[in-house]
Design a protein around this motif. Structure first.
Motif, PDB file in Angstrom:
ATOM      1  N   ASP A 356      -9.179 -74.509  25.986  1.00  0.00           N
ATOM      2  CA  ASP A 356     -10.198 -73.453  25.876  1.00  0.00           C
ATOM      3  C   ASP A 356     -10.139 -72.758  24.526  1.00  0.00           C
ATOM      4  O   ASP A 356     -11.170 -72.375  23.958  1.00  0.00           O
ATOM      5  CB  ASP A 356     -10.009 -72.426  26.999  1.00  0.00           C
ATOM      6  N   PHE A 359     -12.005 -74.877  22.098  1.00  0.00           N
ATOM      7  CA  PHE A 359     -13.444 -74.791  22.316  1.00  0.00           C
ATOM      8  C   PHE A 359     -13.999 -73.431  21.890  1.00  0.00           C
ATOM      9  O   PHE A 359     -15.146 -73.332  21.450  1.00  0.00           O
ATOM     10  CB  PHE A 359     -13.784 -75.074  23.782  1.00  0.00           C
ATOM     11  N   ASN A 360     -13.191 -72.384  22.025  1.00  0.00           N
ATOM     12  CA  ASN A 360     -13.624 -71.058  21.560  1.00  0.00           C
ATOM     13  C   ASN A 360     -13.814 -71.044  20.045  1.00  0.00           C
ATOM     14  O   ASN A 360     -14.755 -70.432  19.525  1.00  0.00           O
ATOM     15  CB  ASN A 360     -12.605 -69.992  21.967  1.00  0.00           C
ATOM     16  N   GLU A 362     -14.680 -73.622  18.304  1.00  0.00           N
ATOM     17  CA  GLU A 362     -15.911 -74.382  18.047  1.00  0.00           C
ATOM     18  C   GLU A 362     -17.157 -73.524  18.270  1.00  0.00           C
ATOM     19  O   GLU A 362     -18.137 -73.647  17.539  1.00  0.00           O
ATOM     20  CB  GLU A 362     -15.964 -75.615  18.960  1.00  0.00           C
ATOM     21  N   ARG A 363     -17.103 -72.657  19.277  1.00  0.00           N
ATOM     22  CA  ARG A 363     -18.250 -71.765  19.514  1.00  0.00           C
ATOM     23  C   ARG A 363     -18.419 -70.762  18.376  1.00  0.00           C
ATOM     24  O   ARG A 363     -19.535 -70.401  18.003  1.00  0.00           O
ATOM     25  CB  ARG A 363     -18.084 -71.046  20.853  1.00  0.00           C
ATOM     26  N   GLU A 364     -17.303 -70.307  17.831  1.00  0.00           N
ATOM     27  CA  GLU A 364     -17.361 -69.344  16.731  1.00  0.00           C
ATOM     28  C   GLU A 364     -17.953 -69.955  15.464  1.00  0.00           C
ATOM     29  O   GLU A 364     -18.661 -69.279  14.711  1.00  0.00           O
ATOM     30  CB  GLU A 364     -15.949 -68.818  16.421  1.00  0.00           C
ATOM     31  N   GLU A 366     -19.964 -72.628  15.276  1.00  0.00           N
ATOM     32  CA  GLU A 366     -21.054 -73.546  15.622  1.00  0.00           C
ATOM     33  C   GLU A 366     -22.152 -73.593  14.565  1.00  0.00           C
ATOM     34  O   GLU A 366     -22.701 -74.650  14.256  1.00  0.00           O
ATOM     35  CB  GLU A 366     -21.653 -73.132  16.980  1.00  0.00           C
ATOM     36  N   LYS A 367     -22.496 -72.454  13.975  1.00  0.00           N
ATOM     37  CA  LYS A 367     -23.631 -72.386  13.057  1.00  0.00           C
ATOM     38  C   LYS A 367     -23.228 -72.559  11.592  1.00  0.00           C
ATOM     39  O   LYS A 367     -24.069 -72.437  10.699  1.00  0.00           O
ATOM     40  CB  LYS A 367     -24.364 -71.056  13.244  1.00  0.00           C
ATOM     41  N   LYS A 373     -17.072 -75.650   8.494  1.00  0.00           N
ATOM     42  CA  LYS A 373     -16.379 -75.989   9.739  1.00  0.00           C
ATOM     43  C   LYS A 373     -15.031 -76.648   9.439  1.00  0.00           C
ATOM     44  O   LYS A 373     -14.022 -76.358  10.086  1.00  0.00           O
ATOM     45  CB  LYS A 373     -17.240 -76.942  10.580  1.00  0.00           C
TER      46      LYS A 373
END
Length: 511
Positions: A356, A359-360, A362-364, A366-367, A373
């Motif tokens: 998790d 994945f957190n 990756e969400r941060e 994302e843009k 990245k």
């Protein structure tokens, strides 16, 4: 040493050996019993428990990365009651009916008085219009209609040439049929493909619907139209898309089983290969094959060089010039399965927390751009990974248990699980491919099988064009009709660039 003492020592050694053997047998049976109990518990929760893999946030749950050392004992704090006032403005939402019908054209119905009705009931004077008021909305359905086109070719002659003794006759051009000597028009074929693949309707159900429209056609004829139209006109487009796909630098792959009656194999397979989520020209291709062996990806991806997102299936590991990017969602799923067994809950929860955390991140990010990245992962994800691999190696697990399978999966695929750090365009999971392959599982539930490999292969080609059309923002049914109308009239199918889903004329005609 007397003979009696020797015999006693011998008996003692035998007893010790027997105790050791029994101890090993007891340990093996204990482990087997634990595995069986774990399996029963897991299957029971699978059958009766919730299927979601989402984590539930618990009050006081330990944050893995709040300090330098992971998994330290949480400090006990006093419970405090905090009263907080929250002020917010409620945003007016679109009505339910309005949301359902927002894309429908509107036809206003005005209920008016005219003639004798537009006179006063008391004095018979003419009434004057003073306004109107809204009453209600309703949706009107106009059933599909079919009609028959009858083509006549007109011929023309030159009277001057005829007077000179020469016959010069010119005929008007006639559009060619998608299927020669067939009643199937481009629109009929497009709707047939839409019903079979997008709506997952088998031919025996379509047979009844076509009869309601006025076309008495058998399911065998429908199957022939489907296969012939696909092989003749859509397969060349599929091949052209494949050439573009193999030029990409990053791909996703997955596979799922299927059934073909004419095959002696119990299971056949659909293989999926697709571009990454933010590719300039998204492409999703399905290929049906009788086997799940390594030969399929080796042949399909022979000319591909780059990163391949996939699960840990061994067939992908035999590819040359390919860097495998393994899926963290698969690993997380194994920890979720281990969590279902009470004996390993805490360890499994720690594994889930590591996943998790990645994945957190990756969400941060994302843009962000791929380069940004890449840098962000080096700063944030790399530290999480170092802690994870240190944790994985810090304890022993029972071989064959759910937790043991999760740990072994991680250790055996460590390189592939780390490869997402190599390029900012790589994804942390292969969920994109899993979502893309899902339509075939829906079709499988409705059709159950294909009668022949030709039919199964045609299904894969049509699925490819349907999903690729959607990814490029056009309607698949309009796209099929466009192809069946234009491709038969081309002199050659060697150059189909102007008929790919992202081409300007396709975008203009098929929105």
């Amino acid at each position: 040493m007397t003979e009696l003492e020797k015999q006693l020592m011998k008996n003692n050694d035998a007893l010790l050996a027997q105790v050791e053997t029994l101890s090993k047998q007891n340990e093996a049976q204990t482990n087997e019993l634990r595995l069986l109990r774990e399996q029963v518990e897991y299957l029971t929760k699978k059958l009766f428990g919730r299927s979601s893999e989402k984590s539930v946030d618990l009050d006081g749950q330990l944050d893995l990365f709040q300090d330098d050392t992971a998994f330290t004992t949480a400090e006990t704090t006093e419970e405090k009651t905090i009263v907080e006032e929250i002020h917010y403005k409620r945003k007016k939402r679109m009505g339910y009916k309005a949301a359902l019908t927002k894309n429908l054209p509107i036809k206003e119905i005005h209920c008016e008085l005219s003639g004798a009705d537009c006179t006063c009931d008391w004095c018979n004077s003419e009434l004057r219009h003073i306004g109107k008021s809204y009453v209600r909305e309703e949706v009107v359905f106009v059933p599909a209609t079919m009609y028959k086109k009858v083509y006549y070719q007109h011929a023309y002659e030159c009277p001057t040439c005829k007077r000179d003794g020469a016959d010069m006759i010119k005929k008007a051009p006639v559009p060619k049929q998608p299927i020669t000597h067939s009643l199937a028009s481009p629109s009929v074929l497009a709707h047939l493909l839409h019903q079979k693949v997008e709506m997952s309707l088998p031919f025996y159900r379509q047979e009844k619907e076509w009869l309601n429209y006025g076309l008495d056609v058998s399911r065998r004829t429908l199957a022939n139209w489907f296969i012939t139209g696909t092989e003749k006109w859509l397969e060349p487009v599929w091949q052209c898309l494949k050439e573009h796909l193999l030029k990409e630098e990053l791909l996703h792959a997955d596979e799922t089983y299927y059934k073909v009656l004419s095959s002696d194999k119990q299971k056949t397979y659909y293989w999926l290969f697709r571009t990454i989520e933010h590719a300039q020209h998204p492409i999703i291709l399905f290929q049906h094959d009788l086997t799940r062996s390594r030969v399929v990806p080796q042949n399909f991806l022979r000319d591909f060089k780059g990163f391949l997102h996939c699960d840990a299936y061994g067939a992908y590991g035999t590819l040359a010039n390919v860097t495998l990017v393994n899926c963290w969602a698969h690993l997380r799923r194994k920890f979720v399965e281990a969590k279902e067994t009470t004996s390993t809950t805490s360890k499994a929860e720690q594994g889930i927390a590591f996943c998790d955390a990645l994945f957190n991140v990756e969400r941060e990010i994302e843009k962000l751009s791929p380069e940004e990245k890449y840098q962000a992962r080096k700063m944030k994800s790399k530290e999480i990974l170092e802690n994870f691999w240190q944790w994985v190696s810090s304890f022993h697990v029972l071989v064959g248990s759910k937790l043991g399978k999760a740990i072994n999966y991680a250790l055996n695929n460590r390189t592939g699980l780390m490869n997402f750090l190599l390029d900012g365009r790589c994804a942390l999971s292969n969920n994109l491919a899993e979502r893309s392959i899902r339509p075939t599982t829906i079709g499988r539930k409705n059709w159950n099988f294909s009668a022949s490999t030709r039919g199964a292969t045609s299904n894969g080609i049509v699925y490819s064009l349907v999903e690729t059309a959607k990814e490029n923002g056009i309607q698949p049914t309009k796209y099929f009709e466009f192809l069946f109308e234009h491709l038969p009239n081309l002199s050659s199918l060697s150059d189909l660039e102007a008929y790919l889903p992202w081409a300007d004329q396709v975008q203009l005609a098929c929105k």
